[in-house]
Scaffold this motif. Structure first.
Motif, PDB file in Angstrom:
ATOM      1  N   ASP A  57       7.794  -4.453  -9.209  1.00  0.00           N
ATOM      2  CA  ASP A  57       6.726  -3.965 -10.078  1.00  0.00           C
ATOM      3  C   ASP A  57       6.733  -4.853 -11.315  1.00  0.00           C
ATOM      4  N   ARG A  58       5.759  -5.728 -11.408  1.00  0.00           N
ATOM      5  CA  ARG A  58       5.783  -6.749 -12.458  1.00  0.00           C
ATOM      6  C   ARG A  58       5.508  -6.148 -13.830  1.00  0.00           C
ATOM      7  N   ALA A  59       4.748  -5.051 -13.901  1.00  0.00           N
ATOM      8  CA  ALA A  59       4.466  -4.419 -15.184  1.00  0.00           C
ATOM      9  C   ALA A  59       5.656  -3.607 -15.666  1.00  0.00           C
ATOM     10  N   GLU A  60       6.280  -2.861 -14.739  1.00  0.00           N
ATOM     11  CA  GLU A  60       7.416  -2.014 -15.105  1.00  0.00           C
ATOM     12  C   GLU A  60       8.729  -2.786 -15.143  1.00  0.00           C
ATOM     13  N   ARG A  61       8.722  -4.030 -14.681  1.00  0.00           N
ATOM     14  CA  ARG A  61       9.920  -4.878 -14.644  1.00  0.00           C
ATOM     15  C   ARG A  61      11.038  -4.212 -13.832  1.00  0.00           C
ATOM     16  N   THR A  62      10.673  -3.689 -12.666  1.00  0.00           N
ATOM     17  CA  THR A  62      11.653  -3.077 -11.776  1.00  0.00           C
ATOM     18  C   THR A  62      11.616  -3.772 -10.423  1.00  0.00           C
ATOM     19  N   VAL A  63      12.740  -3.688  -9.721  1.00  0.00           N
ATOM     20  CA  VAL A  63      12.878  -4.251  -8.387  1.00  0.00           C
ATOM     21  C   VAL A  63      13.415  -3.156  -7.469  1.00  0.00           C
ATOM     22  N   ALA A  64      12.793  -2.988  -6.302  1.00  0.00           N
ATOM     23  CA  ALA A  64      13.253  -2.008  -5.313  1.00  0.00           C
ATOM     24  C   ALA A  64      13.648  -2.734  -4.038  1.00  0.00           C
ATOM     25  N   VAL A  65      14.722  -2.266  -3.404  1.00  0.00           N
ATOM     26  CA  VAL A  65      15.188  -2.816  -2.121  1.00  0.00           C
ATOM     27  C   VAL A  65      15.243  -1.658  -1.135  1.00  0.00           C
ATOM     28  N   ILE A  66      14.493  -1.783  -0.025  1.00  0.00           N
ATOM     29  CA  ILE A  66      14.266  -0.651   0.872  1.00  0.00           C
ATOM     30  C   ILE A  66      14.367  -1.132   2.316  1.00  0.00           C
ATOM     31  N   GLY A  83       9.268   4.265  -3.132  1.00  0.00           N
ATOM     32  CA  GLY A  83      10.276   3.849  -2.154  1.00  0.00           C
ATOM     33  C   GLY A  83      10.350   4.750  -0.941  1.00  0.00           C
ATOM     34  N   ALA A  84      10.168   6.055  -1.125  1.00  0.00           N
ATOM     35  CA  ALA A  84      10.247   6.977   0.010  1.00  0.00           C
ATOM     36  C   ALA A  84       9.127   6.702   1.016  1.00  0.00           C
ATOM     37  N   SER A  85       7.938   6.350   0.527  1.00  0.00           N
ATOM     38  CA  SER A  85       6.825   6.043   1.434  1.00  0.00           C
ATOM     39  C   SER A  85       7.072   4.753   2.198  1.00  0.00           C
ATOM     40  N   VAL A  86       7.646   3.770   1.539  1.00  0.00           N
ATOM     41  CA  VAL A  86       7.960   2.520   2.228  1.00  0.00           C
ATOM     42  C   VAL A  86       9.006   2.774   3.306  1.00  0.00           C
ATOM     43  N   ALA A  87      10.047   3.542   2.964  1.00  0.00           N
ATOM     44  CA  ALA A  87      11.114   3.826   3.929  1.00  0.00           C
ATOM     45  C   ALA A  87      10.596   4.589   5.140  1.00  0.00           C
ATOM     46  N   ALA A  88       9.469   5.287   4.994  1.00  0.00           N
ATOM     47  CA  ALA A  88       8.920   6.077   6.104  1.00  0.00           C
ATOM     48  C   ALA A  88       8.050   5.252   7.034  1.00  0.00           C
ATOM     49  N   LEU A  89       7.800   3.976   6.723  1.00  0.00           N
ATOM     50  CA  LEU A  89       6.963   3.141   7.579  1.00  0.00           C
ATOM     51  C   LEU A  89       7.622   2.914   8.934  1.00  0.00           C
ATOM     52  N   ARG A 109       0.834  -1.212   0.000  1.00  0.00           N
ATOM     53  CA  ARG A 109       0.000   0.000   0.000  1.00  0.00           C
ATOM     54  C   ARG A 109       0.868   1.262   0.000  1.00  0.00           C
ATOM     55  N   ALA A 110       1.937   1.254   0.804  1.00  0.00           N
ATOM     56  CA  ALA A 110       2.821   2.419   0.854  1.00  0.00           C
ATOM     57  C   ALA A 110       3.523   2.629  -0.484  1.00  0.00           C
ATOM     58  N   TRP A 111       3.925   1.538  -1.104  1.00  0.00           N
ATOM     59  CA  TRP A 111       4.608   1.643  -2.408  1.00  0.00           C
ATOM     60  C   TRP A 111       3.669   2.260  -3.449  1.00  0.00           C
ATOM     61  N   ARG A 112       2.432   1.812  -3.469  1.00  0.00           N
ATOM     62  CA  ARG A 112       1.483   2.325  -4.450  1.00  0.00           C
ATOM     63  C   ARG A 112       1.165   3.794  -4.208  1.00  0.00           C
ATOM     64  N   SER A 113       1.239   4.228  -2.957  1.00  0.00           N
ATOM     65  CA  SER A 113       0.888   5.619  -2.654  1.00  0.00           C
ATOM     66  C   SER A 113       2.042   6.581  -2.867  1.00  0.00           C
ATOM     67  N   GLU A 128      20.221   1.591  -9.533  1.00  0.00           N
ATOM     68  CA  GLU A 128      20.174   3.009  -9.171  1.00  0.00           C
ATOM     69  C   GLU A 128      20.049   3.143  -7.662  1.00  0.00           C
ATOM     70  N   ARG A 129      20.646   4.194  -7.106  1.00  0.00           N
ATOM     71  CA  ARG A 129      20.583   4.485  -5.684  1.00  0.00           C
ATOM     72  C   ARG A 129      19.877   5.817  -5.495  1.00  0.00           C
ATOM     73  N   LEU A 130      18.709   5.781  -4.872  1.00  0.00           N
ATOM     74  CA  LEU A 130      17.886   6.970  -4.731  1.00  0.00           C
ATOM     75  C   LEU A 130      17.783   7.373  -3.260  1.00  0.00           C
ATOM     76  N   ALA A 131      17.705   8.675  -3.020  1.00  0.00           N
ATOM     77  CA  ALA A 131      17.655   9.194  -1.655  1.00  0.00           C
ATOM     78  C   ALA A 131      16.329   8.839  -0.991  1.00  0.00           C
ATOM     79  N   ALA A 132      16.415   8.440   0.270  1.00  0.00           N
ATOM     80  CA  ALA A 132      15.227   8.185   1.089  1.00  0.00           C
ATOM     81  C   ALA A 132      15.221   9.225   2.203  1.00  0.00           C
ATOM     82  N   PRO A 133      14.314  10.199   2.167  1.00  0.00           N
ATOM     83  CA  PRO A 133      14.290  11.225   3.220  1.00  0.00           C
ATOM     84  C   PRO A 133      14.144  10.585   4.600  1.00  0.00           C
ATOM     85  N   LEU A 134      15.033  10.962   5.520  1.00  0.00           N
ATOM     86  CA  LEU A 134      15.022  10.354   6.848  1.00  0.00           C
ATOM     87  C   LEU A 134      13.951  10.949   7.755  1.00  0.00           C
TER      88      LEU A 134
END
Length: 619
Positions: A119-128, A103-109, A96-100, A206-212
């Motif tokens: 993401d099976r449609a976009e063929r991407t993998v995120a590690v958080i 990655g930043a929303s998941v990291a804020a949980l 639910r957090a990912w869809r909203s 890719e390495r993306l910033a996760a606001p702390l």
């Protein structure tokens, strides 16, 4: 034992069977894992559209540490758990957090977790991972393939990870107790960081910033009412998390000592769980300070108290236990922890409340008299030098090459500089260092030792974010521990903390600070006088003294064989003669427990990962 290996975008996916690859990987990991617990059950999830999936090894019961959810559009594999209402279905909450908000929303949980989101449609993998990062995953990016696991040994089992030990990481573990910056012992492996999340697509990482979310909406230090209100918010949040964690457990255990952190946690627990369901537990001799104070506090609340003494293992148990710890902590842990009872999986283990992380609310690195003033106006270089001075072994041990110690200093400076960029305030930097390094890395054992079913109300990202919204320094304004005990166990406020401090003296103000300093100085003088009069001889030996005797006695031959082998990390870092001298001196004076056990932890890991990689290459 629980582990998993996830592999995505495998080369020539059309020509290879992802399911077969993952099953072979899972079987190999199963062969190489330390033999503990029930027989592992292997489950495989294959996601053909991303050219990969995961193999999951889990005994029954699964201990509730891994959950997965797979839909037509996404897949989530979660390692750990969330807090609050999301605790019941954490993988779905991550989705639910990912869809909203990605990655930043998941990291804020709020929780103690890491997650893989596909993401099976976009063929991407995120590690958080969450804010504290104690369950941060490990990744290996090789030949267009991303491998992910909590355990480096599992990555070595793929055959894609060469066994190349990072000597700077090994040096840091020996000198500072953990690898600064979380850099793995395996040079090709990368540890996920709370400040960023990873996105993998098309073979590229890719390495993306996760606001702390730290230092936002800080309370004005001059607004005493606002400070009290924010402190009450922290207490209420911790209490609700404790209530959710305890729900459904018939019996709750609470670690209780003479210290301040466990006392506040015990008070919180006693406020949400009936006394007959709580058992206070203390490790140590029956006449030790911890046991005596804990027994007294437990009696005040009508709670049963138990104490246990350290169980010294025989050689075979120590070796198996050290392998187990090395596997789960990826070598970044002292084998001293293996000089204790070998874990058991028999029966239902009660949830154990403990006080890990509480030091953030009392200034771990500036709690002693004088430290507050010494660091008041320092630069990043000064702070890095402050830590290096604390790690005396970095200079005292005499490493064969100056390069590993120099790399440790550089890593420390880089970590401190990043913390200064988030806040220029010295105390914020020291608090960040405690939170992300000391607790988030060195203190990760309670998250990674899956045979410990533990919970700390302090270890909540939402609680930490509330704390960092208080004015600096957090420890002198929050007075959190006293607020908790005053509300829920006021009769324990007058009992000295570790025999030299009072809870009512926590908090800000010159009179309180002077009183704390006076109590500390007089307490140190009392201990010195007691030692001079010979009273200390009458006290039972500490747990570490017993461990030191074990390394000097029944475990000496094992330590000698492991550390003086031709290819050992100890010999590589220090030289054969220096290691032999440490062993001989410890046998006489019991003075190198930490050094030898840190080296043993690294050596057990090196042997595990080497044998695993050799088995993989022989497939």
């Amino acid at each position: 034992m629980i582990t998993f290996i996830a592999a995505f975008n495998m080369p020539d996916a059309s020509d290879r069977d992802p399911a077969a690859f993952l099953r072979r990987t899972a079987l190999l990991i199963g062969e190489r894992m330390p033999p503990v617990g029930p027989e592992p059950r292997i489950t495989v999830a294959v996601l053909p559209e991303v050219g990969g999936g995961w193999a999951l090894l889990a005994p029954e019961p699964r201990l509730g540490l891994i959950e997965q959810v797979v839909t037509d559009s996404h897949a989530v594999l979660l390692f750990g758990d969330l807090q609050g209402e999301s605790r019941a279905s954490p993988a779905s909450a991550v989705l639910r957090a990912w869809r909203s908000g990605g990655g930043a929303s998941v990291a804020a949980l709020d929780g103690n977790f890491s997650a893989i989101v596909v993401d099976r449609a976009e063929r991407t993998v995120a590690v958080i991972s969450d804010l504290l990062g104690r369950r941060a995953l490990r990744t290996l990016h090789a030949d267009g393939v991303l491998y992910v696991s909590p355990h480096d040994v599992a990555l070595a089992a793929t055959g894609a990870c060469p066994v190349e030990i990072d000597r700077a990481s090994a040096c840091s573990i020996v000198a500072a107790e953990w690898s600064i910056g979380g850099r793995p012992l395996l040079a090709r492996v990368e540890a996920c960081d709370p400040a960023r999340w990873l996105r993998f697509r098309g073979g590229r990482l890719e390495r993306l910033a996760a606001p702390l979310g730290l230092f936002e909406r800080r309370v004005d230090a001059r607004d005493a009412a606002a400070v009290r209100e924010r402190t009450d918010q922290i207490v209420d949040s911790m209490r609700e998390n404790a209530r959710f964690a305890a729900a459904g457990s018939h019996e709750i255990q609470a670690d209780l000592t003479a210290g301040i952190d466990s006392r506040a946690v015990f008070a919180l627990l006693a406020s949400v769980v009936p006394a007959e369901r709580i058992v206070a537990r203390t490790t140590g001799a029956a006449d030790s300070l911890d046991v005596r104070v804990a027994r007294r506090i437990a009696a005040l609340s009508g709670v049963r108290h138990q104490h246990r003494e350290l169980d010294l293992p025989i050689h075979d148990d120590f070796s198996r236990h050290a392998d187990l710890i090395a596997f789960h902590m990826n070598g970044d842990s002292s084998a001293k922890r293996a000089i204790d009872r070998y874990p058991s999986w028999d029966g239902d283990r009660p949830l154990n409340f403990e006080g890990g992380g509480g030091e953030i609310f009392r200034g771990y690195y500036y709690a002693r008299p004088g430290q507050y003033r010494r660091v008041a106006r320092a630069s990043a270089g000064d702070v890095a030098a402050f830590f290096v001075r604390k790690w005396r072994r970095l200079t005292a041990l005499g490493f064969r090459s100056p390069e590993p110690p120099a790399a440790v200093r550089e890593r420390t400076l880089a970590v401190v500089e990043a913390m200064f960029q988030r806040s220029p305030d010295l105390h914020d930097v020291l608090d960040q260092f405690y939170l992300f390094e000391r607790y988030g890395r060195w203190g990760a054992l309670t998250s990674r030792f899956l045979w410990w079913r533990t919970f700390s109300p302090y270890a909540s990202p939402s609680v930490v974010r509330l704390a960092f919204s208080l004015p600096s320094p957090i420890s002198t304004h929050a007075a959190l521990h006293d607020a908790i005990v005053r509300r829920f166990l006021p009769s324990a406020r007058s009992i000295l903390v570790n025999n030299n401090s009072l809870l009512p003296l926590q908090g800000s103000g010159l009179p309180r600070r002077l009183a704390r300093d006076l109590l500390y100085v007089t307490g140190e003088a009392w201990r010195a006088a007691a030692a001079w009069r010979g009273r200390s001889v009458k006290q039972r030996r500490s747990a570490d003294a017993m461990r030191a005797d074990a390394i000097a006695g029944p475990l000496h031959d094992h330590a000698r064989d492991a550390l003086l082998s031709r290819d050992s990390i100890a010999v590589d870092l220090l030289g054969h003669e220096a290691v032999a001298r440490l062993l001989d001196e410890h046998r006489v004076r019991r003075q190198h427990l930490e050094t030898l056990c840190n080296l043993l932890g690294i050596e057990h890991f090196r042997r595990l990962v080497t044998s695993t990689a050799a088995a993989a290459s022989a497939r």
